[in-house]
Design a protein around this motif. Structure first.
Motif, PDB file in Angstrom:
ATOM      1  N   HIS A 199       0.851  -1.063  -0.093  1.00 47.61           N
ATOM      2  CA  HIS A 199      -0.011   0.031  -0.120  1.00 47.61           C
ATOM      3  C   HIS A 199       0.904   1.200   0.144  1.00 47.61           C
ATOM      4  CE1 HIS A 199      -2.777  -3.077   1.401  1.00 47.61           C
ATOM      5  NE2 HIS A 199      -3.621  -2.458   0.707  1.00 47.61           N
ATOM      6  N   SER A 200       0.119   2.433  -0.352  1.00 49.90           N
ATOM      7  CA  SER A 200       0.968   3.655  -0.300  1.00 49.90           C
ATOM      8  C   SER A 200       1.285   4.080   1.064  1.00 49.90           C
ATOM      9  CB  SER A 200       0.129   4.833  -1.051  1.00 49.90           C
ATOM     10  OG  SER A 200      -0.610   5.080  -0.005  1.00 49.90           O
ATOM     11  N   ALA A 201       2.251   4.938   1.231  1.00 50.47           N
ATOM     12  CA  ALA A 201       2.901   5.281   2.524  1.00 50.47           C
ATOM     13  C   ALA A 201       1.689   6.100   3.156  1.00 50.47           C
ATOM     14  CB  ALA A 201       4.042   6.144   2.407  1.00 50.47           C
ATOM     15  N   SER A 202       0.794   6.901   2.496  1.00 51.12           N
ATOM     16  CA  SER A 202      -0.345   7.841   2.826  1.00 51.12           C
ATOM     17  C   SER A 202      -1.447   6.664   3.288  1.00 51.12           C
ATOM     18  CB  SER A 202      -0.725   8.529   1.843  1.00 51.12           C
ATOM     19  OG  SER A 202      -1.828   9.297   2.320  1.00 51.12           O
ATOM     20  N   GLU A 203      -1.727   5.566   2.794  1.00 54.62           N
ATOM     21  CA  GLU A 203      -2.917   4.531   3.163  1.00 54.62           C
ATOM     22  C   GLU A 203      -2.275   4.056   4.564  1.00 54.62           C
ATOM     23  OE1 GLU A 203      -4.833   2.639  -0.770  1.00 54.62           O
ATOM     24  OE2 GLU A 203      -2.657   2.328  -0.638  1.00 54.62           O
ATOM     25  N   ILE A 204      -0.937   3.642   4.610  1.00 60.12           N
ATOM     26  CA  ILE A 204      -0.467   3.085   5.836  1.00 60.12           C
ATOM     27  C   ILE A 204      -0.488   3.987   7.076  1.00 60.12           C
ATOM     28  CG2 ILE A 204       1.603   1.972   6.688  1.00 60.12           C
ATOM     29  CD1 ILE A 204       2.222   1.091   3.991  1.00 60.12           C
ATOM     30  N   ALA A 205       0.002   5.198   6.646  1.00 62.14           N
ATOM     31  CA  ALA A 205       0.322   6.216   7.812  1.00 62.14           C
ATOM     32  C   ALA A 205      -1.044   6.438   8.514  1.00 62.14           C
ATOM     33  CB  ALA A 205       0.805   7.480   7.149  1.00 62.14           C
ATOM     34  N   ASN A 206      -2.273   6.688   7.530  1.00 57.58           N
ATOM     35  CA  ASN A 206      -3.526   7.042   8.142  1.00 57.58           C
ATOM     36  C   ASN A 206      -4.457   5.761   8.367  1.00 57.58           C
ATOM     37  OD1 ASN A 206      -3.078   9.789   7.696  1.00 57.58           O
ATOM     38  ND2 ASN A 206      -3.043   9.349   5.489  1.00 57.58           N
ATOM     39  N   ALA A 207      -4.016   4.709   8.379  1.00 57.12           N
ATOM     40  CA  ALA A 207      -4.769   3.387   8.615  1.00 57.12           C
ATOM     41  C   ALA A 207      -5.119   3.236   9.882  1.00 57.12           C
ATOM     42  CB  ALA A 207      -4.146   1.979   8.035  1.00 57.12           C
TER      43      ALA A 207
END
Length: 138
Positions: free
Chosen positions: A92-100
């Motif tokens: 997954h993208s860094a953004s998806e991971i960071a906001n999960a």
């Protein structure tokens, strides 16, 4: 590719089929055994997850917009815990991971059945993975 939430739902479904915590712990250990070989050159203090009672190594690889994680641990159950987190986050993208949001941890009962030190370690692993994602955002 499934979304982070779809993967969490799949894990919840898998754990709901297991009848007791002995089976759930055994399943976690099996997941840990399925982790790909961890690169020996990354088995250093630079990749250690702080705050874990066991030794846990996590190596992030950024390819384009996508993060993939490799991990290992010196204990079977902890290796299973990091394996399940990598399953949720890798690809997954860094953004998806960071906001999960990781609702599956409570949903499958890990918060309830792990010892305090293992819960703290699990939290440290989540923080480390999401921290890698936050630091790799462009």
């Amino acid at each position: 590719m499934k979304s982070i939430q779809e993967i969490q739902n799949q894990i919840i479904s898998e754990f709901s089929e297991l009848t007791d915590w002995e089976e759930k712990f055994q399943y976690l250990i099996e997941l840990g055994e399925e982790l790909p070989e961890y690169p020996e050159d990354k088995r250093s203090d630079a990749y250690i997850v702080p705050g874990c009672q066991s030794r846990v190594w996590v190596c992030p690889i950024l390819k384009g917009e996508t993060l993939t994680f490799y991990a290992d641990s010196d204990t079977a159950l902890t290796k299973g815990l990091i394996a399940i987190l990598i399953r949720v986050f890798s690809g997954h993208s860094a953004s998806e991971i960071a906001n999960a949001s990781l609702g599956f941890i409570d949903e499958i009962g890990l918060s309830k059945f792990l010892s305090i030190s293992r819960r703290n370690g699990l939290s440290s692993m989540v923080n480390q993975l999401q921290g890698y994602a936050k630091n790799s955002k462009t």
